[in-house]
Enzyme design. Structure first.
Site, short mmCIF file in Angstrom:
data_model
loop_
_atom_site.label_atom_id
_atom_site.label_comp_id
_atom_site.label_asym_id
_atom_site.label_seq_id
_atom_site.Cartn_x
_atom_site.Cartn_y
_atom_site.Cartn_z
N HIS A 129 -41.37 -52.22 36.07
CA HIS A 129 -40.13 -51.89 35.37
C HIS A 129 -40.15 -50.52 34.70
CE1 HIS A 129 -36.52 -54.26 33.56
NE2 HIS A 129 -36.20 -53.01 33.77
N TYR A 139 -34.88 -59.60 31.61
CA TYR A 139 -33.50 -60.06 31.50
C TYR A 139 -33.42 -61.55 31.11
CZ TYR A 139 -32.70 -55.87 34.40
OH TYR A 139 -32.70 -54.61 34.94
#
Length: 283
Positions: free
Chosen positions: A113, A55
């Protein structure tokens, strides 16, 4: 299911630490805006911030936490290891880099992730998470987007390695139009907390007649209906917004309860991801 009294309600993780039942997600929020929006979420009572290396806003989250006036021990802060950092050595470097970037002494949770890189890389990354946990760099560890076959692989490794590790959290895209019930059942049978990212399906379902009808019945918005559904499923929803009024609205989901019948109605059985879906795409 624990009593859902508000933003301070928590679940106990396998690690023994507590995780707030509702979080603030910062996916797709520009780094230049993240500090302001995260500080606003914390001001409104959120105590759970979900970020990731991918991000590119860990530093902004860390700055918001530091400037919030709230004791660090009261805030649950998550990051995630990206696909390009899979494998033992790369994951170890990523963890240390994230701690420096976010200016943190520890994370509350670090997740893998996605199950990229193959078996050797996945298990090497898990070993790095276990070592980081033992070293105090993170309090809890887990995975995101792992399919059942990936979870079985990891569980087999944990049992054979004897390292004493446990999966604390599994994070997935979850909402009424994405049925991951097989994965959810696998996790919940093992007391692994299930987090729901994109619980609002990126806004793509807000005009569904079903949500409009339930919203009218309960006096709530479609977003609040979707978040409440996740809470009653035992998930930890991670709604994202940059609009202060919506950040507030997303937290106002503890003063009503969907009936059993309405929960069944919301079980559409549909499988429509609004984002990537590594659970089925990788061996």
């Amino acid at each position: 299911m624990v009593a859902l009294h508000g933003l301070r309600s928590t679940y106990r993780l396998n690690s023994g630490y507590e995780i707030p039942v509702l979080g603030y997600g910062v996916y797709l929020i520009a780094p230049s805006k993240t500090e302001q929006t995260t500080r606003e979420a914390l001001r409104l009572g959120y105590r759970h911030v979900d970020s990731a290396i991918m991000y590119r806003n860990e530093r902004a989250c860390g700055s918001a936490i530091a400037s919030s006036g709230i004791d660090r021990s009261e805030i649950f802060f998550t990051t995630k290891i990206p696909p390009e950092s899979m494998g033992y050595n790369a994951t170890m470097r990523a963890i240390d880099s994230s701690l420096r970037t976010a200016e943190q002494e520890y994370f509350d949770l670090i997740l893998l992730h996605a199950p990229y890189g193959g078996k050797e890389a996945r298990l090497g990354s898990w070993r790095a998470l276990v070592e980081a946990q033992k070293a105090g760099k993170t309090r809890s560890i887990g995975v995101s987007n792992f399919g059942v076959h990936h979870l079985d692989e990891l569980e087999g490794h944990i049992k054979s390695s004897g390292d004493g590790s446990k999966i604390d959290v599994g994070q997935y895209e979850l909402h009424p139009w994405l049925d991951h019930s097989d994965i959810v059942e696998w996790l919940q049978r093992r007391n692994i907390v299930v987090q729901a990212y994109s619980p609002l399906a990126h806004g793509t379902r807000m005009k569904e007649r079903l949500l409009a009808e339930l919203g009218k019945k309960y006096g709530k918005s479609p977003a609040q209906i979707m978040i409440r559904w996740g809470l009653q499923k035992g998930f930890v929803p991670l709604p994202k917004s940059v609009t202060p009024s919506r950040i507030k609205e997303n937290s106002e989901v503890f003063d009503f309860e969907l009936s059993e019948e309405d929960m069944k109605i919301l079980h559409t059985g549909e499988y429509s991801p609004t984002d990537w879906d590594p659970t089925v795409d990788y061996d």
